[in-house]
Design an enzyme around this catalytic site. Sequence first.
Site, PDB file in Angstrom:
ATOM      1  CD  GLU A  77      -2.621  -1.154   0.528  1.00  0.00           C
ATOM      2  OE1 GLU A  77      -3.411   0.039   0.054  1.00  0.00           O
ATOM      3  OE2 GLU A  77      -3.373  -2.645   0.686  1.00  0.00           O
ATOM      4  CB  CYS A  96      -2.867   6.431   2.747  1.00  0.00           C
ATOM      5  SG  CYS A  96      -3.818   5.356   3.537  1.00  0.00           S
TER       6      CYS A  96
HETATM    7  P1  NAP Z   1       8.212   4.493   4.793  1.00  0.00           P
HETATM    8  O1  NAP Z   1       9.076   5.957   4.772  1.00  0.00           O
HETATM    9  O2  NAP Z   1       8.519   4.048   3.701  1.00  0.00           O
HETATM   10  O3  NAP Z   1       8.329   4.368   5.831  1.00  0.00           O
HETATM   11  C1  NAP Z   1       7.304   2.928   6.105  1.00  0.00           C
HETATM   12  C2  NAP Z   1       7.759   2.151   7.034  1.00  0.00           C
HETATM   13  O4  NAP Z   1       9.158   1.697   5.920  1.00  0.00           O
HETATM   14  C3  NAP Z   1       8.283   1.979   8.310  1.00  0.00           C
HETATM   15  O5  NAP Z   1       7.994   1.347   9.073  1.00  0.00           O
HETATM   16  C4  NAP Z   1       9.947   2.262   8.268  1.00  0.00           C
HETATM   17  O6  NAP Z   1      10.810   2.359   9.059  1.00  0.00           O
HETATM   18  C5  NAP Z   1       9.874   0.824   7.445  1.00  0.00           C
HETATM   19  N1  NAP Z   1      11.080   1.132   5.830  1.00  0.00           N
HETATM   20  C6  NAP Z   1      11.626   2.642   6.204  1.00  0.00           C
HETATM   21  N2  NAP Z   1      13.179   1.839   5.961  1.00  0.00           N
HETATM   22  C7  NAP Z   1      12.840   0.674   4.948  1.00  0.00           C
HETATM   23  C8  NAP Z   1      14.037  -0.121   4.534  1.00  0.00           C
HETATM   24  N3  NAP Z   1      14.376  -0.151   3.831  1.00  0.00           N
HETATM   25  N4  NAP Z   1      13.593  -1.831   5.091  1.00  0.00           N
HETATM   26  C9  NAP Z   1      12.224  -2.306   5.536  1.00  0.00           C
HETATM   27  N5  NAP Z   1      11.229  -0.991   6.142  1.00  0.00           N
HETATM   28  C10 NAP Z   1      10.881   0.417   5.650  1.00  0.00           C
HETATM   29  O7  NAP Z   1       6.705   5.667   4.814  1.00  0.00           O
HETATM   30  P2  NAP Z   1       5.791   6.651   5.971  1.00  0.00           P
HETATM   31  O8  NAP Z   1       6.730   8.445   6.047  1.00  0.00           O
HETATM   32  O9  NAP Z   1       5.754   6.429   6.995  1.00  0.00           O
HETATM   33  O10 NAP Z   1       4.004   6.411   5.695  1.00  0.00           O
HETATM   34  C11 NAP Z   1       4.123   7.535   4.527  1.00  0.00           C
HETATM   35  C12 NAP Z   1       3.501   7.341   3.270  1.00  0.00           C
HETATM   36  O11 NAP Z   1       3.114   6.209   3.477  1.00  0.00           O
HETATM   37  C13 NAP Z   1       3.069   8.357   2.503  1.00  0.00           C
HETATM   38  O12 NAP Z   1       2.441   7.993   1.371  1.00  0.00           O
HETATM   39  C14 NAP Z   1       1.182   7.637   2.736  1.00  0.00           C
HETATM   40  O13 NAP Z   1       0.898   7.608   1.561  1.00  0.00           O
HETATM   41  C15 NAP Z   1       1.646   5.766   2.588  1.00  0.00           C
HETATM   42  N6  NAP Z   1       0.766   5.160   2.949  1.00  0.00           N
HETATM   43  C16 NAP Z   1      -0.146   4.605   2.377  1.00  0.00           C
HETATM   44  C17 NAP Z   1      -0.834   3.496   2.978  1.00  0.00           C
HETATM   45  C18 NAP Z   1      -2.306   2.520   2.152  1.00  0.00           C
HETATM   46  O14 NAP Z   1      -3.187   2.158   2.535  1.00  0.00           O
HETATM   47  N7  NAP Z   1      -2.163   3.089   1.142  1.00  0.00           N
HETATM   48  C19 NAP Z   1      -1.803   4.632   4.384  1.00  0.00           C
HETATM   49  C20 NAP Z   1      -1.025   4.854   5.160  1.00  0.00           C
HETATM   50  C21 NAP Z   1       0.131   5.688   4.472  1.00  0.00           C
HETATM   51  P3  NAP Z   1      10.726   3.529  10.053  1.00  0.00           P
HETATM   52  O15 NAP Z   1       9.980   4.692  11.310  1.00  0.00           O
HETATM   53  O16 NAP Z   1      11.647   3.149  11.490  1.00  0.00           O
HETATM   54  O17 NAP Z   1      11.782   4.222   9.071  1.00  0.00           O
END
Ligand code: NAP
Length: 517
Positions: free
Chosen positions: A257, A296
């Site tokens: 997602e 999202c």
């Molecule tokens: P993110 O920076 O991509 O982080 C998401 C998760 O991935 C966090 O738990 C993060 O851990 C982890 N992560 C980071 N680098 C990683 C790696 N190399 N390998 C594995 N895991 C890793 O996203 P975010 O800033 O938390 O969320 C915002 C985004 O999420 C927005 O773009 C939004 O649209 C999207 N979103 C989508 C939905 C949906 O249902 N479609 C719902 C909510 C949000 P850390 O926090 O420890 O870095």
Amino acid sequence: MTPLLSNYISGTWQDGTGAGTPLLDPVLGTELARVDATGLDLEAGFAFARNEGGAALRALTYAQRAALLAAAVKVLQANRDAYYEIATANSGTVKNDTAVDVDGGIFTLSTYAKLGETLGERRHMQDGEAARLGKDPLFQSQHVQVPTRGVALFINAFNFPSWGLWEKAAPALLSGVPVIVKPATATAWLTQRMVKDVVDAGIFPPGALSIVCGSSAGLMDALQPFDVMSFTGSAETAAVIRSHPAITQRSVRVNIEADSLNSAVLLPDAAPGTEAFELLIKEVAREITVKSGQKCTAIRRIFVPEAAYSATAAALSARLAKTTVGNPRNESVRMGALVNREQLSSVRQGIAHLQHQTETLFDGASVALLDADATVACCVGPTLLGTRDAQGSDSADRVHDTEVFGPVATLLPYRDAAHALALVRRGQGSLVTSLYGSDPAALAAMALELADSHGRVHVISPDVAQLHTGHGNVMPQSLHGGPGRAGGGEELGGLRALGFYHRRCAVQASTSVLQAM
Ligand code: NAP
């Protein structure tokens, strides 16, 4: 020193051996707790979940597992006040926005508890009817769905620490698959506390529910072929996940997602002054401000007939002007904070990026904060941008490509229905679009036209004004996910969600063997 939040893995609470990463209050800037996963034996933890948790869950029937979900709901409801306090402090959300996450998560879990009851005392599901394989009907093919003998790893986003856990854990646990959750670091406290309450209550068998707080390092390496993983987060991290050997070489099933440029469309019949027009204004203003736009599913692009542009801009701006922004502890505040300084800076940069191709109709930067220090608090006012004519809607490519994860949306005029559809599709696949109008035939036609590029089409007509569940609210009965840039994933959708945690197999046998199954 603030408390270090423990990890729960291999059936024991374990602290990381590092100094930890601080979790902050996004309004006051104070440190609340720390998380750390350094030194955990993840291989052993995953094996324990797979072998102990998985076996114990699979020994139960769907109805028995549904009863465990119902017991977890009771525990979460009993601790609801603590969750609200954590959310206020760590996510900076006002009560109504906390409800979307906390109560939304509990509601989803309770929905799956009820759905699970209907599956009864079975341990596998039949998939369709038996099909004869030749002229003689004695030898047939029957598809079955059985729970996968692996773990379900969830790597979650910061914006829904409660709902993001339970909307995935509910169908996984109901399916008989143990869960390991890694919440986003920034807001890990609420997820950790909820898992702790449920684990301490002794509801699920050991190994059924585990949590790793802190770095994601090593989690994907621990995945094996029958495991599944769900990722919610940015498109950039999603690309890293997709290219990991667990996915490319070990065929771990993955659900993604990612970001989404959701839209709202005012149909040509819904001129300013009509009820459908008012419904769009109300819904769009709500979508821009709920959870400070960190949803999202939030509406990012608003498509209206050219003739309705000025009236929509004026009506939306008037609503946004009433939004009080600041410290969620102040009862007069309607919109709290973004999650941290990085998000604040990213949202400001995103707005500036879009402003190169748009005019600013309502400027959130000029909104004064209530009860909050603007140099510390991660607050930003709601912002409405726009392109004055339909030509601008075509040429403003950034609006169709850039997800600003904050209280920001862009108003885009269209020439006719075909033009509106073409503009919506420039989002290249989204979670949800909402349509506003009074003509059932026109609404139905547009819903079907957009169904291939969206996981959900939410249609708001005056007859459902008081009944509809909201553009951005993800109901467990409906599909959540979207094709293309939304990640290509599918979650929820009632019992459909269980498919991700099951393996389908065709058993070819005599009718008597198939009946014995
Ligand atoms: P993110 O920076 O991509 O982080 C998401 C998760 O991935 C966090 O738990 C993060 O851990 C982890 N992560 C980071 N680098 C990683 C790696 N190399 N390998 C594995 N895991 C890793 O996203 P975010 O800033 O938390 O969320 C915002 C985004 O999420 C927005 O773009 C939004 O649209 C999207 N979103 C989508 C939905 C949906 O249902 N479609 C719902 C909510 C949000 P850390 O926090 O420890 O870095």
